[in-house]
Enzyme design. Structure first.
Site, PDB file in Angstrom:
ATOM      1  N   ALA A 171     -28.571 -17.602  24.906  1.00  0.00           N
ATOM      2  CA  ALA A 171     -29.302 -18.144  26.083  1.00  0.00           C
ATOM      3  C   ALA A 171     -30.433 -18.997  25.333  1.00  0.00           C
ATOM      4  O   ALA A 171     -30.945 -18.833  24.177  1.00  0.00           O
ATOM      5  CB  ALA A 171     -29.782 -16.794  26.782  1.00  0.00           C
ATOM      6  N   SER A 172     -31.006 -19.831  26.217  1.00  0.00           N
ATOM      7  CA  SER A 172     -31.733 -20.949  25.777  1.00  0.00           C
ATOM      8  C   SER A 172     -33.267 -20.240  25.547  1.00  0.00           C
ATOM      9  O   SER A 172     -34.058 -20.827  24.477  1.00  0.00           O
ATOM     10  CB  SER A 172     -32.056 -22.051  26.636  1.00  0.00           C
ATOM     11  OG  SER A 172     -30.513 -22.887  26.617  1.00  0.00           O
ATOM     12  N   THR A 173     -33.805 -19.177  26.439  1.00  0.00           N
ATOM     13  CA  THR A 173     -35.164 -18.849  26.095  1.00  0.00           C
ATOM     14  C   THR A 173     -35.194 -17.392  26.042  1.00  0.00           C
ATOM     15  O   THR A 173     -34.117 -16.730  26.603  1.00  0.00           O
ATOM     16  CB  THR A 173     -35.927 -19.313  27.304  1.00  0.00           C
ATOM     17  OG1 THR A 173     -35.330 -18.730  28.597  1.00  0.00           O
ATOM     18  CG2 THR A 173     -35.899 -20.713  27.797  1.00  0.00           C
ATOM     19  N   GLN A 210     -34.157 -15.284  29.259  1.00  0.00           N
ATOM     20  CA  GLN A 210     -32.950 -15.427  29.883  1.00  0.00           C
ATOM     21  C   GLN A 210     -32.321 -14.437  29.398  1.00  0.00           C
ATOM     22  O   GLN A 210     -32.354 -14.006  28.024  1.00  0.00           O
ATOM     23  CB  GLN A 210     -32.089 -16.518  29.462  1.00  0.00           C
ATOM     24  CG  GLN A 210     -32.705 -17.870  30.474  1.00  0.00           C
ATOM     25  CD  GLN A 210     -32.098 -19.236  30.151  1.00  0.00           C
ATOM     26  OE1 GLN A 210     -31.966 -19.501  28.926  1.00  0.00           O
ATOM     27  NE2 GLN A 210     -32.036 -20.064  31.145  1.00  0.00           N
TER      28      GLN A 210
END
Length: 214
Positions: free
Chosen positions: A9-11, A14
């Site tokens: 997940a990017s962040t 998330q």
């Protein structure tokens, strides 16, 4: 067959494990079980993702690299993607993505008609390349739209930036203060290395560090 699932997940906000059940079901449906999970919260536009690099280090010829979709594996620029793809190929890894049916043959080894297998492998390789390019284009477009939105909000005096997660900030500060490195801190705080470095480089953190020295 050794199946290595990669979940990203990017962040930090998330859930990187969101697709874990879907990947597990997919493996079982094809008569296999996932042997190892590699989970991280890092941007797909970064080449130096710790868990992805660990996966590549652990991999052996014939292993399967299982992902939900190609964009979980890469949103890299063309040159960086080619380097990553070369590293994957050099390890003898087979990419299998849930949203790419032509890749499913990777779950069945090299059984069956050799000519048909080679043709399908060639088609799959082309589609993987195409989806990696689409993933990068999507990333660039979203970044451009985000920048335009921020610019407009600033012009209207409405942009305030992201709210600070005080709990995460304090956790990262404590871990760094205890002498942990950036990657170890990110792992224990369950956030990205980028987040750790941003907190480390803030004036607030530097001031607190100086006060602790004095």
């Amino acid at each position: 067959m050794f199946i290595r699932a990669y979940l990203r997940a990017s962040t930090a906000e998330q859930d990187a494990t969101r697709a874990s059940d879907a990947l597990e079901r997919f493996a079982v449906e094809h008569g296999h079980k996932i042997a190892a999970d590699y989970i991280e919260n890092e941007s797909g536009a970064r080449a130096d993702r710790p868990e992805l690099l660990r996966l590549l280090k652990d991999a052996r010829k014939g292993d399967v690299l299982l992902v939900e979709s190609i964009d979980r594996l890469s949103r890299l620029p063309a040159d960086d993607w080619q380097k990553l793809k070369a590293a994957i190929d050099s390890k003898g890894l087979r990419i299998v993505a849930l949203d790419l049916p032509t890749s499913y043959q990777g779950m069945n080894g090299t059984k069956g008609d050799e000519f048909a297998g080679r043709m399908l492998a060639a088609i799959n390789s082309m589609l993987v390349e195409m989806m990696a390019a689409i993933a990068r284009k999507d990333y660039e477009q979203r970044r451009e739209r985000q920048a335009q939105g921020i610019k407009k909000a600033k012009a209207e005096g409405a942009y305030k930036g992201r709210p600070v997660d005080e709990d995460l900030y304090n956790r990262v500060r404590e871990l760094l203060g205890a002498g942990l490195g950036v990657r170890a801190t990110a792992r224990h705080a369950k956030c990205s290395t980028t987040t750790v470095m941003k907190i480390r480089d803030t004036k607030k953190f530097k001031s607190a560090a100086l006060e602790s020295v004095h």
